[in-house]
Design a protein around this motif. Structure first.
Motif, PDB file in Angstrom:
ATOM      1  N   ALA A  48      50.816  30.742  70.506  1.00  0.00           N
ATOM      2  CA  ALA A  48      50.751  32.200  70.365  1.00  0.00           C
ATOM      3  C   ALA A  48      51.077  32.802  71.723  1.00  0.00           C
ATOM      4  O   ALA A  48      51.386  32.085  72.679  1.00  0.00           O
ATOM      5  N   SER A  49      50.969  34.116  71.810  1.00  0.00           N
ATOM      6  CA  SER A  49      51.155  34.757  73.108  1.00  0.00           C
ATOM      7  C   SER A  49      49.928  34.465  73.958  1.00  0.00           C
ATOM      8  O   SER A  49      48.853  34.146  73.442  1.00  0.00           O
ATOM      9  N   ALA A  50      50.071  34.596  75.253  1.00  0.00           N
ATOM     10  CA  ALA A  50      48.960  34.332  76.169  1.00  0.00           C
ATOM     11  C   ALA A  50      47.780  35.248  75.863  1.00  0.00           C
ATOM     12  O   ALA A  50      46.617  34.817  75.876  1.00  0.00           O
ATOM     13  N   ALA A  51      48.040  36.516  75.557  1.00  0.00           N
ATOM     14  CA  ALA A  51      46.964  37.470  75.269  1.00  0.00           C
ATOM     15  C   ALA A  51      46.222  37.086  73.985  1.00  0.00           C
ATOM     16  O   ALA A  51      44.990  37.184  73.917  1.00  0.00           O
ATOM     17  N   GLU A  52      46.957  36.624  72.968  1.00  0.00           N
ATOM     18  CA  GLU A  52      46.319  36.228  71.714  1.00  0.00           C
ATOM     19  C   GLU A  52      45.432  34.986  71.907  1.00  0.00           C
ATOM     20  O   GLU A  52      44.323  34.911  71.372  1.00  0.00           O
ATOM     21  N   ILE A  53      45.931  34.043  72.683  1.00  0.00           N
ATOM     22  CA  ILE A  53      45.144  32.834  72.954  1.00  0.00           C
ATOM     23  C   ILE A  53      43.897  33.188  73.747  1.00  0.00           C
ATOM     24  O   ILE A  53      42.796  32.724  73.447  1.00  0.00           O
ATOM     25  N   ASP A  54      44.041  34.045  74.767  1.00  0.00           N
ATOM     26  CA  ASP A  54      42.875  34.473  75.553  1.00  0.00           C
ATOM     27  C   ASP A  54      41.832  35.140  74.660  1.00  0.00           C
ATOM     28  O   ASP A  54      40.636  34.857  74.771  1.00  0.00           O
ATOM     29  N   ALA A  55      42.288  36.018  73.763  1.00  0.00           N
ATOM     30  CA  ALA A  55      41.355  36.736  72.887  1.00  0.00           C
ATOM     31  C   ALA A  55      40.627  35.761  71.951  1.00  0.00           C
ATOM     32  O   ALA A  55      39.418  35.891  71.724  1.00  0.00           O
ATOM     33  N   GLU A  56      41.340  34.787  71.440  1.00  0.00           N
ATOM     34  CA  GLU A  56      40.719  33.825  70.512  1.00  0.00           C
ATOM     35  C   GLU A  56      39.745  32.910  71.237  1.00  0.00           C
ATOM     36  O   GLU A  56      38.647  32.646  70.741  1.00  0.00           O
TER      37      GLU A  56
END
Length: 141
Positions: free
Chosen positions: A55-63
């Motif tokens: 996923a995008s870096a932001a999506e991975i961070d959020a998850e």
């Protein structure tokens, strides 16, 4: 903050991470659960299988920030539940197998009653009945 959110998972697992940059600013994160140092239980093969997230870096961070409540935490919990169920089924099958073997052994050790031979018919009398007369044949009635 990311590590603090991962603490519930880190109490059971030692997690290895591998990051690979992909096209269009996507990132593939591979998480490798391993047995935590000092943990009493060993990990089932399903629990220690690597998990990949792309996923995008932001999506991975959020998850990942969601910790045990996120997709990663739920996936690991599901794997643990399945591993526990498989272990219980194996224990039940082993116990049933052992019980059946013991029952078969006990049955083989139990002495079987030997069938008695049917009683031989009484031999026919060789002497004539008391009422028989020497010059007449013996009567059956």
């Amino acid at each position: 903050m990311l590590i603090a959110n991962m603490l519930p998972l880190l109490t059971r697992y030692s997690l290895g991470f591998d990051l690979v940059c992909g096209p269009d600013e996507t990132v593939t994160l591979t998480i490798i659960p391993r047995k935590a140092e000092g943990a009493d239980q060993h990990l089932a093969p399903g629990e220690s299988r690597p998990i990949s997230i792309t996923a995008s870096a932001a999506e991975i961070d959020a998850e990942l920030a969601r910790g045990a409540d996120g997709a990663l935490g739920q996936l690991i919990a599901s794997r643990k539940t399945l591993a526990d169920q498989i272990a219980e089924q194996r224990e039940a099958a082993d116990a049933a197998r052992a019980s059946a073997a013991e029952a078969a052994k006990a049955k083989a050790m139990t002495p079987r009653p030997t069938p008695t031979a049917p009683a031989a018919p009484a031999p026919a009398p060789t002497s004539p009945p008391v009422s028989a007369k020497p010059d007449e044949p013996a009567s059956l009635w």
